[in-house]
Design a protein around this motif. Structure first.
Motif, PDB file in Angstrom:
ATOM      1  N   ALA A 236       6.064  12.596 -20.679  1.00 37.38           N
ATOM      2  CA  ALA A 236       4.857  12.333 -22.092  1.00 37.38           C
ATOM      3  C   ALA A 236       5.126  10.778 -22.465  1.00 37.38           C
ATOM      4  N   ALA A 237       4.610   9.768 -22.296  1.00 42.95           N
ATOM      5  CA  ALA A 237       4.507   8.536 -22.806  1.00 42.95           C
ATOM      6  C   ALA A 237       4.348   7.725 -24.130  1.00 42.95           C
ATOM      7  N   SER A 238       4.791   7.615 -25.233  1.00 45.14           N
ATOM      8  CA  SER A 238       4.486   7.021 -26.797  1.00 45.14           C
ATOM      9  C   SER A 238       5.075   5.572 -27.090  1.00 45.14           C
TER      10      SER A 238
ATOM     11  N   THR B 215       0.652   1.124 -24.793  1.00 45.93           N
ATOM     12  CA  THR B 215      -0.487   1.629 -24.300  1.00 45.93           C
ATOM     13  C   THR B 215      -0.464   1.863 -22.965  1.00 45.93           C
ATOM     14  N   PHE B 216      -0.235   3.315 -22.706  1.00 39.92           N
ATOM     15  CA  PHE B 216      -0.272   4.151 -21.546  1.00 39.92           C
ATOM     16  C   PHE B 216      -1.148   3.310 -20.694  1.00 39.92           C
ATOM     17  N   SER B 217      -2.220   3.432 -21.204  1.00 38.45           N
ATOM     18  CA  SER B 217      -3.338   3.543 -19.944  1.00 38.45           C
ATOM     19  C   SER B 217      -3.404   2.065 -19.296  1.00 38.45           C
ATOM     20  N   THR B 218      -2.785   0.878 -19.409  1.00 36.68           N
ATOM     21  CA  THR B 218      -2.421  -0.307 -18.714  1.00 36.68           C
ATOM     22  C   THR B 218      -1.010  -0.283 -18.228  1.00 36.68           C
ATOM     23  N   TYR B 219      -0.349   0.761 -18.098  1.00 36.78           N
ATOM     24  CA  TYR B 219       1.085   0.561 -17.681  1.00 36.78           C
ATOM     25  C   TYR B 219       0.625   1.128 -16.147  1.00 36.78           C
TER      26      TYR B 219
ATOM     27  N   SER C  45      -5.474   3.475 -13.556  1.00 40.07           N
ATOM     28  CA  SER C  45      -6.548   4.339 -13.438  1.00 40.07           C
ATOM     29  C   SER C  45      -6.341   5.974 -12.863  1.00 40.07           C
ATOM     30  N   GLY C  46      -5.321   5.678 -11.987  1.00 42.43           N
ATOM     31  CA  GLY C  46      -5.218   6.988 -11.412  1.00 42.43           C
ATOM     32  C   GLY C  46      -5.933   6.666 -10.026  1.00 42.43           C
ATOM     33  N   SER C  47      -6.540   6.005  -9.219  1.00 41.21           N
ATOM     34  CA  SER C  47      -6.829   5.577  -8.253  1.00 41.21           C
ATOM     35  C   SER C  47      -6.747   4.943  -7.388  1.00 41.21           C
TER      36      SER C  47
ATOM     37  N   ASP D  62      -2.891  11.504 -17.052  1.00 38.21           N
ATOM     38  CA  ASP D  62      -4.526  12.071 -17.854  1.00 38.21           C
ATOM     39  C   ASP D  62      -4.265  10.778 -19.511  1.00 38.21           C
ATOM     40  N   ASN D  63      -5.219   9.750 -18.680  1.00 37.14           N
ATOM     41  CA  ASN D  63      -4.840   8.859 -19.769  1.00 37.14           C
ATOM     42  C   ASN D  63      -5.237   9.105 -21.316  1.00 37.14           C
ATOM     43  N   ALA D  64      -5.864  10.375 -21.484  1.00 38.15           N
ATOM     44  CA  ALA D  64      -6.378  10.712 -23.324  1.00 38.15           C
ATOM     45  C   ALA D  64      -5.256  11.102 -23.994  1.00 38.15           C
ATOM     46  N   LYS D  65      -4.487  11.663 -22.473  1.00 36.83           N
ATOM     47  CA  LYS D  65      -2.853  12.070 -23.080  1.00 36.83           C
ATOM     48  C   LYS D  65      -1.761  11.991 -23.410  1.00 36.83           C
ATOM     49  N   ASN D  66      -1.438  10.320 -22.787  1.00 38.19           N
ATOM     50  CA  ASN D  66      -0.355   9.495 -22.511  1.00 38.19           C
ATOM     51  C   ASN D  66       0.542  10.775 -21.408  1.00 38.19           C
ATOM     52  N   THR D  67       0.030  11.080 -20.329  1.00 41.70           N
ATOM     53  CA  THR D  67       0.831  12.245 -19.528  1.00 41.70           C
ATOM     54  C   THR D  67       0.970  11.707 -18.364  1.00 41.70           C
ATOM     55  N   VAL D  68       1.894  11.906 -17.680  1.00 45.75           N
ATOM     56  CA  VAL D  68       1.848  11.641 -15.620  1.00 45.75           C
ATOM     57  C   VAL D  68       2.265  12.434 -15.267  1.00 45.75           C
ATOM     58  N   TYR D  69       2.068  13.271 -14.070  1.00 46.30           N
ATOM     59  CA  TYR D  69       2.373  14.111 -13.526  1.00 46.30           C
ATOM     60  C   TYR D  69       3.083  14.117 -12.399  1.00 46.30           C
TER      61      TYR D  69
END
Length: 124
Positions: free
Chosen positions: A23-25, A28-32, A54-56, A73-80
């Protein structure tokens, strides 16, 4: 300043599965671009997987390809990191890392922020 917190590690038998979350905080998670690395006792830290903004785009180490899957999941600022068919040699502390770039990288020194790590132990 980006903060990363991993979770989901633990003890599992060989052949089992685990899912790590990061989990990131604070940024701007979606740019990383995000990466996963691991370090076993007495060994150097090694690349495991990486995912673009983007996950692609994803990259995997040869040792985990076909067994591990990374997603975000960029909406949740989380990578799995979904880990399956685990082997004793997967035992390590697993770290997630964030890179101030949307470009995926396998190089640990190219990442700017790191989590504290989570222990994964695979018993035989």
């Amino acid at each position: 300043q980006v903060q990363l917190v991993e979770s989901g590690g633990g003890l599992v038998q060989a052949g089992g599965s685990l899912r790590l979350s990061c989990a990131a905080s604070g940024g701007t998670f979606s740019t990383y671009a995000m990466g996963w690395f691991r370090q076993a006792p007495g060994k150097e830290r090694e690349f495991v997987a990486a995912i673009g903004w983007s996950g692609s785009t994803t990259y995997y180490a040869a040792s985990v390809k076909g067994r591990f899957t990374t997603s975000r999941d960029n909406a949740k600022n989380t990578v799995y990191l979904q880990m399956s068919s685990l082997k004793p040699e997967d035992t390590a502390v697993y770290y997630c890392a964030a890179r101030s770039s949307s470009i995926v990288s396998k190089i640990d020194r190219s990442y700017n922020y790191w989590g504290q790590g989570t222990q994964v132990t695979v018993s035989s």
